[in-house]
Scaffold this active site. Structure first.
Site, PDB file in Angstrom:
ATOM      1  N   PHE A 161       0.842  -1.196   0.000  1.00 32.90           N
ATOM      2  CA  PHE A 161       0.000   0.000   0.000  1.00 32.90           C
ATOM      3  C   PHE A 161       0.878   1.247   0.000  1.00 32.90           C
ATOM      4  O   PHE A 161       0.554   2.256  -0.603  1.00 32.90           O
ATOM      5  CB  PHE A 161      -0.919  -0.012   1.228  1.00 32.90           C
ATOM      6  N   ARG A 208      19.920   5.399   4.553  1.00 36.42           N
ATOM      7  CA  ARG A 208      18.652   5.811   5.145  1.00 36.42           C
ATOM      8  C   ARG A 208      17.518   5.067   4.443  1.00 36.42           C
ATOM      9  O   ARG A 208      17.588   4.830   3.231  1.00 36.42           O
ATOM     10  CB  ARG A 208      18.425   7.324   4.985  1.00 36.42           C
ATOM     11  N   GLU A 209      16.463   4.729   5.207  1.00 33.93           N
ATOM     12  CA  GLU A 209      15.237   4.232   4.608  1.00 33.93           C
ATOM     13  C   GLU A 209      14.297   5.424   4.397  1.00 33.93           C
ATOM     14  O   GLU A 209      14.174   6.288   5.278  1.00 33.93           O
ATOM     15  CB  GLU A 209      14.563   3.188   5.499  1.00 33.93           C
ATOM     16  N   ARG A 236       5.735   8.496  -0.224  1.00 35.36           N
ATOM     17  CA  ARG A 236       4.303   8.779  -0.143  1.00 35.36           C
ATOM     18  C   ARG A 236       4.041  10.061  -0.915  1.00 35.36           C
ATOM     19  O   ARG A 236       4.750  11.045  -0.766  1.00 35.36           O
ATOM     20  CB  ARG A 236       3.874   8.938   1.322  1.00 35.36           C
ATOM     21  N   ALA A 240      -9.419  15.609   3.649  1.00 30.88           N
ATOM     22  CA  ALA A 240      -8.070  15.343   3.145  1.00 30.88           C
ATOM     23  C   ALA A 240      -8.079  14.210   2.139  1.00 30.88           C
ATOM     24  O   ALA A 240      -8.924  13.313   2.189  1.00 30.88           O
ATOM     25  CB  ALA A 240      -7.129  14.994   4.302  1.00 30.88           C
ATOM     26  N   MET A 242      -5.203  12.112  -1.007  1.00 28.94           N
ATOM     27  CA  MET A 242      -3.957  12.049  -1.756  1.00 28.94           C
ATOM     28  C   MET A 242      -4.149  12.673  -3.136  1.00 28.94           C
ATOM     29  O   MET A 242      -5.177  12.489  -3.777  1.00 28.94           O
ATOM     30  CB  MET A 242      -3.496  10.596  -1.909  1.00 28.94           C
ATOM     31  N   GLU A 289     -12.409  15.709  -2.546  1.00 25.36           N
ATOM     32  CA  GLU A 289     -12.496  15.158  -1.206  1.00 25.36           C
ATOM     33  C   GLU A 289     -13.583  15.837  -0.378  1.00 25.36           C
ATOM     34  O   GLU A 289     -14.199  15.203   0.483  1.00 25.36           O
ATOM     35  CB  GLU A 289     -11.147  15.250  -0.507  1.00 25.36           C
ATOM     36  N   GLU A 348     -12.945   2.249  -0.572  1.00 22.27           N
ATOM     37  CA  GLU A 348     -11.702   2.649   0.076  1.00 22.27           C
ATOM     38  C   GLU A 348     -11.736   2.359   1.578  1.00 22.27           C
ATOM     39  O   GLU A 348     -10.841   2.768   2.308  1.00 22.27           O
ATOM     40  CB  GLU A 348     -11.434   4.140  -0.165  1.00 22.27           C
ATOM     41  N   GLU A 363     -13.605   3.608   3.838  1.00 18.40           N
ATOM     42  CA  GLU A 363     -13.754   4.829   4.624  1.00 18.40           C
ATOM     43  C   GLU A 363     -15.071   4.799   5.386  1.00 18.40           C
ATOM     44  O   GLU A 363     -16.111   4.413   4.851  1.00 18.40           O
ATOM     45  CB  GLU A 363     -13.719   6.062   3.721  1.00 18.40           C
TER      46      GLU A 363
END
Length: 205
Positions: free
Chosen positions: A24, A47-48, A52, A92, A94, A108, A158, A160
């Protein structure tokens, strides 16, 4: 004293990069080096990085009633703390490819609260957790009417499950100070509203 921002993106050398998880979300591991403030060079380190995309958040505000709409929904990252994992948050979502932040805000607003924003007032853009994540938030305040606001919303596919609440601006701001609201986007937006309410109520009414 040297002024800030003497280094740029081009000063970072990425020697190797690999994706270590892709579900995901996505996680990359980077081997990199960059200049030091003392004139030297940082030895190669790893570093990881949590990959996103950008997101857009909106605080719905009715300047005539001096009320805001906040959304209550379950958040996995809040589990295991001394609080409910159902948080009060902003509208909110993406940002999808080809969408502007304003497009995302309106989409949204409809999906999560049945709201349309006229107009949208830009608050700021901010990096959520730049020590390990790429996510950037585009933050807005949007004018709405709370006359018929509130209710149950969310996209079933989704997973939600959202309840939209109407609060007075004073009550919402008070919830920052007593800890009932403790997520960054809502705190920033509500504190911005606290500073800008007189201007908005005069200009939007």
């Amino acid at each position: 004293m040297t002024k800030p921002f003497q280094f740029k993106d081009r000063d970072v050398k990425i020697e190797k990069r690999e994706t270590v998880f892709h579900g995901f979300f996505r996680m990359d591991k980077l081997w990199l080096t960059h200049p030091r403030f003392d004139g030297g060079q940082m030895p190669t380190f790893t570093r990881e990085l949590f990959i996103r995309g950008d997101a857009t958040c909106v605080l719905p505000y009715d300047p005539d009633r001096d009320e805001v709409v906040l959304l209550e929904q379950f958040r996995l990252g809040a589990l295991g703390r001394k609080q409910s994992p159902w948080l009060l948050e902003l509208v909110a979502g993406m940002n999808e490819e080809g969408e502007s932040p304003e497009d995302v805000a309106q989409r949204e607003g409809q999906e999560e609260a049945g709201l349309t924003f006229k107009p949208l007032n830009k608050i700021c853009d901010y990096l959520v957790s730049p020590g390990g994540s790429t996510e950037l938030i585009h933050l807005y305040c949007g004018r709405i009417s709370t006359e018929s606001a509130g209710g149950l919303f969310g996209m079933e596919h989704e997973h939600e499950d959202i309840r939209a609440h109407v609060f007075s601006a004073d009550e919402a701001i008070a919830m920052i100070y007593d800890g009932r609201i403790n997520n960054a986007a809502a705190i920033i937006a509500l504190q911005w509203l606290q500073l800008n309410r007189p201007r908005l109520r005069e200009g939007w009414s």
